[in-house]
Design an enzyme around this catalytic site. Sequence first.
Site, mmCIF file in Angstrom:
data_model
loop_
_atom_site.group_PDB
_atom_site.id
_atom_site.type_symbol
_atom_site.label_atom_id
_atom_site.label_comp_id
_atom_site.label_asym_id
_atom_site.label_seq_id
_atom_site.Cartn_x
_atom_site.Cartn_y
_atom_site.Cartn_z
ATOM 1 N N SER A 97 0.819 -1.211 0.000
ATOM 2 C CA SER A 97 0.000 0.000 0.000
ATOM 3 C C SER A 97 0.858 1.270 0.000
ATOM 4 O O SER A 97 1.688 1.443 -0.874
ATOM 5 C CB SER A 97 -0.950 -0.048 1.191
ATOM 6 N N ASP A 240 -1.607 6.458 -3.915
ATOM 7 C CA ASP A 240 -0.554 5.649 -3.291
ATOM 8 C C ASP A 240 -0.240 4.477 -4.241
ATOM 9 O O ASP A 240 -0.909 4.304 -5.260
ATOM 10 C CB ASP A 240 -0.976 5.214 -1.875
ATOM 11 N N ASP A 242 -0.821 1.356 -4.445
ATOM 12 C CA ASP A 242 -1.852 0.384 -4.861
ATOM 13 C C ASP A 242 -3.200 1.056 -5.143
ATOM 14 O O ASP A 242 -4.223 0.384 -5.315
ATOM 15 C CB ASP A 242 -1.979 -0.781 -3.868
ATOM 16 N N ASP A 244 -5.572 2.974 -3.795
ATOM 17 C CA ASP A 244 -6.848 3.054 -3.081
ATOM 18 C C ASP A 244 -6.982 4.348 -2.283
ATOM 19 O O ASP A 244 -8.005 4.588 -1.656
ATOM 20 C CB ASP A 244 -7.098 1.810 -2.209
HETATM 21 MG MG MG Z 1 -3.187 1.712 -0.414
#
Ligand code: MG
Length: 447
Positions: A97, A240, A242, A244
């Site tokens: 993340s 970020d 990934d 989300d």
């Molecule tokens: Mg993330």
Amino acid sequence: MGKLMVSVSGVRGVFGETVTPALALNFAEHFGILCNRKKIIVGRDSRTTGPAMFHAVVSGLLSVGCDVVDIGIVSTPTVLLAVEESDAAGGISITASHNSAEWNAMKFVDGNGMFLFPGKAKIFIDSLNDEIEYADWENIGILTTDNEATERHIDKILDISYLETEKIKKNNFKVVIDSVNGAGGLISPQLLSKLGCEVIELNCEPTGHFAHVPEPLNKNLKQLEEAVKLHKADIGFATDPDVDRLSIVDETGNCIGEEFSLLLAEDYILSKIKGDIVTNLSSSMASEDIARKYGVKVHRTKVGEINVGKTLMELKSPIGGEGNGGIICSEVHYTRDAPAGMAIILSYMAESGKKISELVGEIPHYYFAKNKIKVEPEKLDNIMDRVPKIFQDFKLDYTDGIKVIAEKYWIHIRKSGTEPIIRVYVESESAERSEELCKETINKLLN
Ligand code: MG
């Protein structure tokens, strides 16, 4: 050596120290068994350690008899959606993340396309030392590839019923997108192009060599602020690794703060569909102002994406999320999705004809302060036990730690789940007042 963090949302650590291929293999084998040895979808972000993790994960899953579908370098919401829309029994997103490049991790997805609910996550974690029964040669899994998960995700976003796609296209918005060389470099420019934007790509090579500290906080987005000014863009987006969490830079080149990503989405979606807002206890009280404007309620959950998503699903709310830039648009799915957030924000701009700074200006502004106290582990409960007495004249919420709710401010006091610290969050109408309340609270807790 850094420590291994195992929680309901997955397992993470520094690659080669605590997160190793051997660990990934073990988690994958047990996850495959938890999913009854059925089909699992695997995606990863752009980290350089991703392929090493991926091959270990796939080996573990195949060995216990799971068929595996590799969807490549994708956003975490793409993995979640791919699982939801297929007959897969689960999924694994290999990503740390917002953590920096030396970290890696795994997030585990249930067959419904949401992260494991806490009960199931506990069963999973408790199973990690069980002996593995491997599949034999006839029942071993098969690995296949699916290169279209990102495209399907984009289509699903473009299908949001209230998205003013044509109006967005007519505006030809100039957008700078900073993907920090994470997985967003693939999905975000594609989506923005499909919305007729002139896209200026910043750090959109998914190399895993993050161009700056990857958490999309104001202090890490100087390059994006400069680029928005230089190109005279309408808006800047940052995600970020990934994808989300979404942060926004306005047309003057100022970060508006992650908190406003969700607030803008709430304001727009509620103008289209009536329904309650779901967010966590530590997100801004501006959500209450927005809810009041539309005659709906705010439901506050424990901190943690799964808690928000689960409640959203149960209430069938149209919008929710977290103040860290985590927008959950229920029409797409019940998980945080930065690309969906971008489309919603652009739709808001297109329909209102207003600049992003003007839209932000219409939302009530509050100010956060946060601090933590380190205490000896045995004193933690003692301090928490004293909180009700200290704040006996206030309304208290015990959903997650203790939240003290006053007319114009709140103070949220909670124990960390991983360290012997107590975190104190405050929100009020001025930055000074919040700092002051934070300091006063810490003094009261320590005396
Ligand atoms: Mg993330």
